[in-house]
Scaffold this motif. Structure first.
Motif, mmCIF file in Angstrom:
data_model
loop_
_atom_site.group_PDB
_atom_site.id
_atom_site.type_symbol
_atom_site.label_atom_id
_atom_site.label_comp_id
_atom_site.label_asym_id
_atom_site.label_seq_id
_atom_site.Cartn_x
_atom_site.Cartn_y
_atom_site.Cartn_z
ATOM 1 N N GLN A 64 76.296 129.605 -5.924
ATOM 2 C CA GLN A 64 75.480 129.100 -4.658
ATOM 3 C C GLN A 64 76.614 128.454 -3.713
ATOM 4 O O GLN A 64 76.843 128.819 -2.548
ATOM 5 N N GLU A 65 77.549 127.669 -4.332
ATOM 6 C CA GLU A 65 78.489 127.253 -3.482
ATOM 7 C C GLU A 65 79.756 128.011 -3.023
ATOM 8 O O GLU A 65 80.271 127.514 -1.940
ATOM 9 N N ARG A 66 80.199 128.790 -3.911
ATOM 10 C CA ARG A 66 81.443 129.595 -3.866
ATOM 11 C C ARG A 66 81.409 130.896 -3.734
ATOM 12 O O ARG A 66 82.366 131.588 -3.445
ATOM 13 N N GLY A 67 80.170 131.648 -3.997
ATOM 14 C CA GLY A 67 80.177 132.948 -3.922
ATOM 15 C C GLY A 67 81.021 133.702 -5.225
ATOM 16 O O GLY A 67 81.216 133.204 -5.962
ATOM 17 N N CYS A 68 81.295 134.914 -4.746
ATOM 18 C CA CYS A 68 82.009 135.453 -5.846
ATOM 19 C C CYS A 68 83.387 134.797 -6.222
ATOM 20 O O CYS A 68 83.724 135.066 -7.485
ATOM 21 N N ALA A 69 83.966 134.021 -5.666
ATOM 22 C CA ALA A 69 85.308 133.188 -6.079
ATOM 23 C C ALA A 69 84.778 132.347 -7.114
ATOM 24 O O ALA A 69 85.819 132.160 -8.062
ATOM 25 N N MET A 70 83.712 131.600 -6.850
ATOM 26 C CA MET A 70 83.743 130.723 -7.873
ATOM 27 C C MET A 70 84.746 129.652 -8.343
ATOM 28 O O MET A 70 85.150 129.351 -9.453
ATOM 29 N N ASP A 71 85.465 129.333 -7.251
ATOM 30 C CA ASP A 71 86.622 128.370 -7.512
ATOM 31 C C ASP A 71 86.661 127.285 -6.712
ATOM 32 O O ASP A 71 85.564 126.811 -5.982
ATOM 33 N N SER A 147 65.676 117.320 -10.206
ATOM 34 C CA SER A 147 65.219 117.271 -8.922
ATOM 35 C C SER A 147 66.127 116.188 -8.080
ATOM 36 O O SER A 147 66.375 116.263 -7.072
ATOM 37 N N ASP A 148 66.365 115.200 -9.199
ATOM 38 C CA ASP A 148 67.277 114.167 -8.366
ATOM 39 C C ASP A 148 68.964 114.443 -8.445
ATOM 40 O O ASP A 148 69.434 114.433 -7.085
ATOM 41 N N TRP A 149 69.099 115.495 -9.097
ATOM 42 C CA TRP A 149 70.282 115.873 -9.185
ATOM 43 C C TRP A 149 70.644 116.854 -7.940
ATOM 44 O O TRP A 149 71.614 116.819 -7.224
ATOM 45 N N PHE A 150 69.639 117.571 -7.714
ATOM 46 C CA PHE A 150 69.270 118.492 -6.436
ATOM 47 C C PHE A 150 69.559 118.095 -5.390
ATOM 48 O O PHE A 150 70.450 118.441 -4.277
ATOM 49 N N VAL A 151 69.090 116.594 -5.168
ATOM 50 C CA VAL A 151 68.876 116.080 -4.085
ATOM 51 C C VAL A 151 70.244 115.437 -3.863
ATOM 52 O O VAL A 151 71.018 115.304 -2.610
ATOM 53 N N GLY A 152 71.110 114.759 -4.873
ATOM 54 C CA GLY A 152 72.345 114.107 -4.731
ATOM 55 C C GLY A 152 73.404 115.355 -4.665
ATOM 56 O O GLY A 152 74.488 115.158 -3.649
ATOM 57 N N GLN A 153 73.255 116.521 -4.924
ATOM 58 C CA GLN A 153 74.214 117.471 -4.742
ATOM 59 C C GLN A 153 74.223 117.918 -3.434
ATOM 60 O O GLN A 153 75.298 118.080 -2.731
ATOM 61 N N GLY A 163 67.063 123.407 -4.996
ATOM 62 C CA GLY A 163 66.712 123.646 -6.518
ATOM 63 C C GLY A 163 66.181 125.173 -6.427
ATOM 64 O O GLY A 163 66.254 125.851 -7.588
ATOM 65 N N ASN A 164 65.373 125.727 -5.557
ATOM 66 C CA ASN A 164 64.656 126.808 -5.322
ATOM 67 C C ASN A 164 66.088 127.979 -5.553
ATOM 68 O O ASN A 164 65.911 128.905 -6.196
ATOM 69 N N ALA A 165 67.036 127.716 -4.866
ATOM 70 C CA ALA A 165 68.292 128.429 -4.805
ATOM 71 C C ALA A 165 68.979 128.577 -6.052
ATOM 72 O O ALA A 165 69.186 129.531 -6.508
ATOM 73 N N ILE A 166 68.987 127.290 -6.819
ATOM 74 C CA ILE A 166 69.766 127.349 -7.939
ATOM 75 C C ILE A 166 68.908 128.185 -8.923
ATOM 76 O O ILE A 166 69.339 129.103 -9.850
ATOM 77 N N ASN A 167 67.530 127.704 -9.030
ATOM 78 C CA ASN A 167 66.574 128.520 -10.008
ATOM 79 C C ASN A 167 66.521 130.166 -9.782
ATOM 80 O O ASN A 167 66.456 130.798 -10.852
ATOM 81 N N PHE A 168 66.614 130.594 -8.773
ATOM 82 C CA PHE A 168 66.767 131.979 -8.089
ATOM 83 C C PHE A 168 67.823 132.549 -8.845
ATOM 84 O O PHE A 168 67.816 133.539 -9.508
ATOM 85 N N ILE A 169 68.932 131.843 -8.437
ATOM 86 C CA ILE A 169 70.436 132.416 -9.095
ATOM 87 C C ILE A 169 70.312 132.554 -10.765
ATOM 88 O O ILE A 169 70.787 133.679 -11.232
ATOM 89 N N LEU A 170 69.910 131.323 -11.183
ATOM 90 C CA LEU A 170 69.834 131.178 -12.658
ATOM 91 C C LEU A 170 68.897 132.349 -13.293
ATOM 92 O O LEU A 170 69.247 133.056 -14.350
ATOM 93 N N GLY A 171 67.638 132.444 -12.726
ATOM 94 C CA GLY A 171 66.744 133.642 -13.168
ATOM 95 C C GLY A 171 67.613 134.911 -13.166
ATOM 96 O O GLY A 171 67.423 135.732 -14.006
ATOM 97 N N TYR A 172 68.236 135.322 -12.082
ATOM 98 C CA TYR A 172 69.099 136.445 -12.263
ATOM 99 C C TYR A 172 70.127 136.412 -13.124
ATOM 100 O O TYR A 172 70.507 137.455 -13.877
ATOM 101 N N LEU A 173 70.805 135.499 -13.353
ATOM 102 C CA LEU A 173 71.765 135.501 -14.622
ATOM 103 C C LEU A 173 71.108 135.838 -15.791
ATOM 104 O O LEU A 173 71.919 136.356 -16.602
ATOM 105 N N ASN A 174 70.054 134.979 -16.204
ATOM 106 C CA ASN A 174 69.516 135.083 -17.384
ATOM 107 C C ASN A 174 68.786 136.829 -17.476
ATOM 108 O O ASN A 174 68.211 136.813 -18.595
ATOM 109 N N TYR A 185 72.602 135.564 -4.140
ATOM 110 C CA TYR A 185 72.683 134.328 -3.764
ATOM 111 C C TYR A 185 71.454 134.017 -2.902
ATOM 112 O O TYR A 185 70.654 135.008 -2.905
ATOM 113 N N TYR A 186 71.222 132.874 -2.359
ATOM 114 C CA TYR A 186 69.974 132.430 -1.690
ATOM 115 C C TYR A 186 70.446 131.795 -0.523
ATOM 116 O O TYR A 186 71.166 130.671 -0.502
ATOM 117 N N GLN A 187 70.288 132.333 0.636
ATOM 118 C CA GLN A 187 70.397 131.513 2.014
ATOM 119 C C GLN A 187 69.538 130.512 1.975
ATOM 120 O O GLN A 187 68.432 130.625 2.312
#
Length: 191
Positions: A64-71, A147-153, A163-174, A185-187
């Protein structure tokens, strides 16, 4: 096709996305709206992360943060959309783009540091420091509710959109995409 249309309408109507990318291509090229694989980069990055004990949620965050690069190859501290460099507690580090406040508050390596010490966060940048970045990310997540981590991040409202974005990507990865070259990714609208 009805499911696809319903999902796109639902996501768009609740304000979770803007300029909705083709989520169903399940790939990302060089930028939003250009579906495609990652030319081997994502598979290599996923392997580096998992070889260093990253969990699927960690991989979802860096996608979500870095796309393909993940760096962590970005301006030290990162930049705001207006081009101003982030400093102090707002500065981001590592492939997860964790902010300095979260880092210094929850990562034992940076305990007792102050906002003005933010440049020490560079110790989480680069492949040589990937294990430290993963450890810090996981210490943050263990220290608070998800949920607190999502707010802090990302500090966007109640953390729901992020949180929706991360869970969407996580579902895809899994669904079998933890090791391949494909990402999605999730815009986000307001984060």
């Amino acid at each position: 096709m009805l499911l696809k249309s319903t999902l796109v309408f639902t996501l768009a109507s609740v304000g979770c996305v803007s300029a909705l990318p083709n989520l169903f291509a399940e790939k990302r090229g060089d930028g939003p709206g250009h579906p495609g694989g990652c030319n081997g980069v994502a598979a290599t990055r996923k392997k580096l992360l998992t070889d260093n004990q990253a969990k699927p949620i960690d991989i979802a965050v860096t996608i979500q943060e870095r796309g393909c690069a993940m760096d962590s190859n970005y301006v030290v501290g990162d930049i705001y959309p207006n081009g101003t460099v982030k400093t102090g507690d707002a500065a981001n580090f590592g492939p997860f783009k964790n902010n300095w406040l979260m880092i210094r508050t929850h990562c034992t390596q940076f305990a007792h540091q102050q906002p003005e010490d933010y440049k020490n966060g560079q110790q989480l940048n680069g492949d040589a420091n990937i294990k430290a970045a993963i450890t810090c990310q996981q210490q943050q997540m263990a220290a608070m509710s998800q949920s607190d981590w999502f707010v802090g991040q990302r500090g966007c409202g109640d953390g729901g959109d992020y949180g929706n974005a991360i869970n969407f990507i996580l579902g895809y990865l899994n669904q079998g995409h933890l090791t391949d070259d494909q990402i999605t990714y999730y815009q986000l609208h307001n984060c």
